[in-house]
Write a protein that holds these residues in place. Structure first.
Motif, PDB file in Angstrom:
ATOM      1  N   ILE A  58      40.104 -23.551 -23.935  1.00 41.23           N
ATOM      2  CA  ILE A  58      39.674 -22.243 -23.426  1.00 41.23           C
ATOM      3  C   ILE A  58      38.311 -22.362 -22.743  1.00 41.23           C
ATOM      4  O   ILE A  58      38.096 -21.809 -21.652  1.00 41.23           O
ATOM      5  CB  ILE A  58      39.633 -21.220 -24.586  1.00 41.23           C
ATOM      6  N   ASN A  59      37.390 -23.109 -23.367  1.00 42.46           N
ATOM      7  CA  ASN A  59      36.061 -23.269 -22.765  1.00 42.46           C
ATOM      8  C   ASN A  59      36.122 -24.029 -21.444  1.00 42.46           C
ATOM      9  O   ASN A  59      35.438 -23.666 -20.482  1.00 42.46           O
ATOM     10  CB  ASN A  59      35.124 -23.979 -23.737  1.00 42.46           C
ATOM     11  N   TYR A  60      36.946 -25.095 -21.388  1.00 36.73           N
ATOM     12  CA  TYR A  60      37.084 -25.814 -20.122  1.00 36.73           C
ATOM     13  C   TYR A  60      37.680 -24.916 -19.051  1.00 36.73           C
ATOM     14  O   TYR A  60      37.289 -24.950 -17.884  1.00 36.73           O
ATOM     15  CB  TYR A  60      37.962 -27.055 -20.304  1.00 36.73           C
ATOM     16  N   GLY A  61      38.647 -24.086 -19.419  1.00 35.55           N
ATOM     17  CA  GLY A  61      39.243 -23.161 -18.452  1.00 35.55           C
ATOM     18  C   GLY A  61      38.227 -22.140 -17.951  1.00 35.55           C
ATOM     19  O   GLY A  61      38.174 -21.835 -16.745  1.00 35.55           O
ATOM     20  N   LEU A  62      37.409 -21.606 -18.861  1.00 33.95           N
ATOM     21  CA  LEU A  62      36.381 -20.652 -18.453  1.00 33.95           C
ATOM     22  C   LEU A  62      35.342 -21.303 -17.531  1.00 33.95           C
ATOM     23  O   LEU A  62      34.892 -20.687 -16.554  1.00 33.95           O
ATOM     24  CB  LEU A  62      35.693 -20.053 -19.677  1.00 33.95           C
ATOM     25  N   MET A  63      34.981 -22.547 -17.840  1.00 39.41           N
ATOM     26  CA  MET A  63      34.014 -23.247 -16.982  1.00 39.41           C
ATOM     27  C   MET A  63      34.598 -23.496 -15.598  1.00 39.41           C
ATOM     28  O   MET A  63      33.904 -23.345 -14.584  1.00 39.41           O
ATOM     29  CB  MET A  63      33.586 -24.573 -17.627  1.00 39.41           C
ATOM     30  N   ALA A  64      35.875 -23.867 -15.530  1.00 40.62           N
ATOM     31  CA  ALA A  64      36.502 -24.098 -14.227  1.00 40.62           C
ATOM     32  C   ALA A  64      36.589 -22.793 -13.437  1.00 40.62           C
ATOM     33  O   ALA A  64      36.363 -22.778 -12.212  1.00 40.62           O
ATOM     34  CB  ALA A  64      37.888 -24.708 -14.425  1.00 40.62           C
ATOM     35  N   ALA A  65      36.900 -21.681 -14.121  1.00 39.83           N
ATOM     36  CA  ALA A  65      36.962 -20.379 -13.434  1.00 39.83           C
ATOM     37  C   ALA A  65      35.580 -19.967 -12.931  1.00 39.83           C
ATOM     38  O   ALA A  65      35.446 -19.460 -11.815  1.00 39.83           O
ATOM     39  CB  ALA A  65      37.518 -19.325 -14.386  1.00 39.83           C
ATOM     40  N   ALA A  66      34.537 -20.186 -13.735  1.00 34.84           N
ATOM     41  CA  ALA A  66      33.183 -19.841 -13.306  1.00 34.84           C
ATOM     42  C   ALA A  66      32.748 -20.702 -12.127  1.00 34.84           C
ATOM     43  O   ALA A  66      32.101 -20.211 -11.192  1.00 34.84           O
ATOM     44  CB  ALA A  66      32.210 -20.014 -14.471  1.00 34.84           C
ATOM     45  N   LYS A  67      33.136 -21.974 -12.124  1.00 33.08           N
ATOM     46  CA  LYS A  67      32.789 -22.855 -11.004  1.00 33.08           C
ATOM     47  C   LYS A  67      33.518 -22.409  -9.728  1.00 33.08           C
ATOM     48  O   LYS A  67      32.936 -22.377  -8.639  1.00 33.08           O
ATOM     49  CB  LYS A  67      33.173 -24.295 -11.364  1.00 33.08           C
ATOM     50  N   GLY A  68      34.797 -22.037  -9.870  1.00 35.83           N
ATOM     51  CA  GLY A  68      35.539 -21.542  -8.712  1.00 35.83           C
ATOM     52  C   GLY A  68      34.968 -20.251  -8.173  1.00 35.83           C
ATOM     53  O   GLY A  68      34.849 -20.052  -6.957  1.00 35.83           O
ATOM     54  N   LEU A  69      34.580 -19.334  -9.057  1.00 35.35           N
ATOM     55  CA  LEU A  69      33.971 -18.072  -8.641  1.00 35.35           C
ATOM     56  C   LEU A  69      32.640 -18.321  -7.949  1.00 35.35           C
ATOM     57  O   LEU A  69      32.311 -17.670  -6.950  1.00 35.35           O
ATOM     58  CB  LEU A  69      33.784 -17.158  -9.861  1.00 35.35           C
ATOM     59  N   HIS A  70      31.887 -19.291  -8.439  1.00 37.93           N
ATOM     60  CA  HIS A  70      30.603 -19.637  -7.826  1.00 37.93           C
ATOM     61  C   HIS A  70      30.812 -20.181  -6.418  1.00 37.93           C
ATOM     62  O   HIS A  70      30.063 -19.837  -5.493  1.00 37.93           O
ATOM     63  CB  HIS A  70      29.894 -20.672  -8.701  1.00 37.93           C
ATOM     64  N   ASN A  71      31.852 -21.004  -6.255  1.00 38.59           N
ATOM     65  CA  ASN A  71      32.135 -21.539  -4.918  1.00 38.59           C
ATOM     66  C   ASN A  71      32.626 -20.446  -3.974  1.00 38.59           C
ATOM     67  O   ASN A  71      32.306 -20.463  -2.778  1.00 38.59           O
ATOM     68  CB  ASN A  71      33.169 -22.664  -5.000  1.00 38.59           C
ATOM     69  N   LEU A  72      33.404 -19.496  -4.484  1.00 41.17           N
ATOM     70  CA  LEU A  72      33.914 -18.417  -3.641  1.00 41.17           C
ATOM     71  C   LEU A  72      32.802 -17.495  -3.157  1.00 41.17           C
ATOM     72  O   LEU A  72      32.810 -17.046  -2.000  1.00 41.17           O
ATOM     73  CB  LEU A  72      34.952 -17.591  -4.401  1.00 41.17           C
ATOM     74  N   THR A  73      31.862 -17.178  -4.023  1.00 38.88           N
ATOM     75  CA  THR A  73      30.809 -16.241  -3.642  1.00 38.88           C
ATOM     76  C   THR A  73      29.723 -16.908  -2.806  1.00 38.88           C
ATOM     77  O   THR A  73      28.928 -16.215  -2.169  1.00 38.88           O
ATOM     78  CB  THR A  73      30.155 -15.635  -4.899  1.00 38.88           C
ATOM     79  N   GLY A  74      29.686 -18.248  -2.791  1.00 37.07           N
ATOM     80  CA  GLY A  74      28.680 -18.937  -1.984  1.00 37.07           C
ATOM     81  C   GLY A  74      27.278 -18.824  -2.548  1.00 37.07           C
ATOM     82  O   GLY A  74      26.294 -18.888  -1.801  1.00 37.07           O
ATOM     83  N   GLY A  75      27.160 -18.627  -3.836  1.00 42.57           N
ATOM     84  CA  GLY A  75      25.845 -18.519  -4.451  1.00 42.57           C
ATOM     85  C   GLY A  75      25.122 -19.862  -4.496  1.00 42.57           C
ATOM     86  O   GLY A  75      25.716 -20.928  -4.318  1.00 42.57           O
TER      87      GLY A  75
END
Length: 151
Positions: A95-112
């Motif tokens: 679950i933690n690895y999945g959450l980290m991957a989702a947060a990394k993908g969201l970070h890449n999408l928003t261009g932060g």
């Protein structure tokens, strides 16, 4: 009753202190020949365990030291069963690895911007013309003063 008296008498004898034993060895200062065969240890120093790990005398120590390369940055050793149990088990780790991957993908999408950024050097501060003239006037009044840069 007689038996009880015999037991108490035996217990009283057992509690008495034994007579002092004579030391069979003579005193060291009396005979210098007695200290010739005595060996003493040199100074002993205790070494701190490396990496603040608990000391394991039976662990494998690899004699080969491999230098880091381009692949070692992205490689990480799999967790040991102890680390898995301390972090909540395989389900929580997944679950933690999945959450980290989702947060990394969201970070890449928003261009932060990344949380860790390299430092950017700024140019050194420059003095204005008024500041340079003031510095020259001040320096003329001082004895051991260097002229400001730019003159």
């Amino acid at each position: 009753m007689a038996m009880l008296g015999a037991l108490l008498a035996g217990a009283a004898q057992a509690q008495q202190a034994p007579p002092p034993v004579e030391d069979p060895l003579p005193a060291a200062d009396a005979t210098p020949q007695a200290t010739e065969g005595v060996r003493t240890l040199e100074e002993v120093r205790a070494l701190k365990p490396e990496d603040d790990q608990p000391l394991d005398l039976y662990r494998f120590r690899n004699p080969v030291k491999v230098e880091s390369n381009r692949f070692s940055r992205s490689w990480s050793e799999p967790p040991t069963p102890e680390q898995v149990s301390q972090s909540g088990g395989y389900l929580m780790m997944g679950i933690n690895y999945g959450l980290m991957a989702a947060a990394k993908g969201l970070h890449n999408l928003t261009g932060g911007r990344d949380q860790i950024q390299s430092a950017v050097a700024r140019p050194p501060p420059e003095l204005s013309e008024e500041q340079r003239r003031r510095a020259l006037r001040f320096c003329a009044r001082q004895e051991d003063c260097a002229a400001p840069p730019g003159n």
